[in-house]
Write a protein that holds these residues in place. Structure first.
Motif, PDB file in Angstrom:
ATOM      1  N   VAL A 112       0.857  -1.182   0.000  1.00 42.82           N
ATOM      2  CA  VAL A 112       0.000   0.000   0.000  1.00 42.82           C
ATOM      3  C   VAL A 112       0.893   1.232   0.000  1.00 42.82           C
ATOM      4  CG1 VAL A 112      -1.816   1.261   1.209  1.00 42.82           C
ATOM      5  CG2 VAL A 112      -1.790  -1.248   1.262  1.00 42.82           C
ATOM      6  N   GLY A 113       0.665   2.116  -0.956  1.00 39.12           N
ATOM      7  CA  GLY A 113       1.492   3.315  -1.049  1.00 39.12           C
ATOM      8  C   GLY A 113       0.748   4.438  -1.733  1.00 39.12           C
ATOM      9  N   THR A 114       1.413   5.561  -1.873  1.00 42.37           N
ATOM     10  CA  THR A 114       0.822   6.735  -2.505  1.00 42.37           C
ATOM     11  C   THR A 114       1.494   6.993  -3.850  1.00 42.37           C
ATOM     12  OG1 THR A 114       2.393   8.249  -1.449  1.00 42.37           O
ATOM     13  CG2 THR A 114       0.356   7.760  -0.261  1.00 42.37           C
ATOM     14  N   THR A 119       3.767  14.160  -2.690  1.00 41.83           N
ATOM     15  CA  THR A 119       4.460  13.390  -1.657  1.00 41.83           C
ATOM     16  C   THR A 119       5.959  13.307  -1.915  1.00 41.83           C
ATOM     17  OG1 THR A 119       4.079  11.311  -2.855  1.00 41.83           O
ATOM     18  CG2 THR A 119       2.415  11.980  -1.240  1.00 41.83           C
ATOM     19  N   PHE A 120       6.397  13.691  -3.124  1.00 41.37           N
ATOM     20  CA  PHE A 120       7.820  13.664  -3.498  1.00 41.37           C
ATOM     21  C   PHE A 120       8.425  12.280  -3.259  1.00 41.37           C
ATOM     22  CE2 PHE A 120       6.840  18.048  -2.260  1.00 41.37           C
ATOM     23  CZ  PHE A 120       7.153  18.708  -3.444  1.00 41.37           C
ATOM     24  N   ASP A 121       7.643  11.251  -3.598  1.00 36.01           N
ATOM     25  CA  ASP A 121       8.096   9.875  -3.380  1.00 36.01           C
ATOM     26  C   ASP A 121       8.133   9.125  -4.711  1.00 36.01           C
ATOM     27  OD1 ASP A 121       8.941   7.667  -1.887  1.00 36.01           O
ATOM     28  OD2 ASP A 121       6.898   6.902  -1.667  1.00 36.01           O
ATOM     29  N   ARG A 130       8.781   7.237 -14.149  1.00 36.30           N
ATOM     30  CA  ARG A 130       9.291   7.245 -12.786  1.00 36.30           C
ATOM     31  C   ARG A 130       8.443   6.295 -11.940  1.00 36.30           C
ATOM     32  NH1 ARG A 130      12.694  11.491 -11.520  1.00 36.30           N
ATOM     33  NH2 ARG A 130      12.055  11.475  -9.347  1.00 36.30           N
ATOM     34  N   ALA A 131       9.031   5.774 -10.875  1.00 39.29           N
ATOM     35  CA  ALA A 131       8.345   4.801 -10.028  1.00 39.29           C
ATOM     36  C   ALA A 131       8.138   5.368  -8.635  1.00 39.29           C
ATOM     37  CB  ALA A 131       9.155   3.506  -9.940  1.00 39.29           C
TER      38      ALA A 131
END
Length: 206
Positions: A112-114, A119-121, A130-131
């Motif tokens: 589970v992620g954003t 979020t600059f992730d 990009r991943a």
């Protein structure tokens, strides 16, 4: 941390999914032994909080080719939006057909992620897209579960390839006319890029 080994999210998730005993995970020279799998490691110092180099080991990730997922987002792994998951749970509770069938998660390791830009992730990968940070953890888990790892070529191999490429370009520049030498060098460069892409697909980082 304080002398204890703490696995990353991707590693911890894969170990839990495999129900791997602790005594089956150990550092063995330049590899990490996980059961009968052997993950190659790099030994490049990292900068500590005091600004000084510290001994460190790293693993190269073997990325999958990103493809459009069920949610319309191009990703290395199938993904579903939080809204659709929440909606499916409500539909199941109401006796209605869910937007996402439970079989989509059956027997799967779920992260589970954003993916929001704020979020600059997000991180650059060998592919154009990009991943998200969660995809890096999922990639590490996928590498471990599939036992397909990325390996780095040795320094002597790097030196030989660099020398061979430079020598071929020098010979072309000396023995061919300007137009021919330019075309030959461009062809050599394109061939090298194509070859390295093929090597990366086979799990070898040059």
């Amino acid at each position: 941390v304080h002398g204890a080994a703490v696995p990353s999210l991707g590693m911890a998730a894969a170990l839990a999914f495999l129900d791997m005993p602790v005594d089956q995970v150990a550092l063995d020279g330049e590899t990490l032994r996980i059961g009968d799998a052997r993950m190659p490691l790099l030994s490049q110092p990292s900068i500590g909080s005091d600004g000084q180099p510290q001994p460190s080991k790293q693993a190269l990730l073997r990325f999958r080719q990103p493809v459009p997922g069920p949610d319309g987002v191009t990703s290395m792994f199938p993904g579903y939006s939080f809204f659709d998951v929440l909606l499916s749970g409500d539909q199941l509770a109401s006796g209605k057909p869910p937007a996402i069938p439970p079989s989509a998660f059956a027997g799967k390791l779920v992260f589970v992620g954003t993916s929001a830009a704020g979020t600059f992730d997000t991180y650059q990968t060998p592919f154009a897209a990009r991943a998200g940070g969660v995809e890096l953890h999922a990639t590490l888990a996928d590498d471990l579960l599939s036992k397909q790892f990325m390996r780095r070529t040795s320094p002597p191999v790097d030196a030989v390839l660099s020398l061979a490429g430079g020598l071929a370009a020098a010979i072309a520049a000396v023995w061919l006319p300007v137009a021919g030498a330019t075309a030959a060098v461009l062809a050599l460069g394109a061939g090298f890029v194509a070859w390295t892409r093929h090597a990366v697909a086979d799990g070898v980082w040059i």
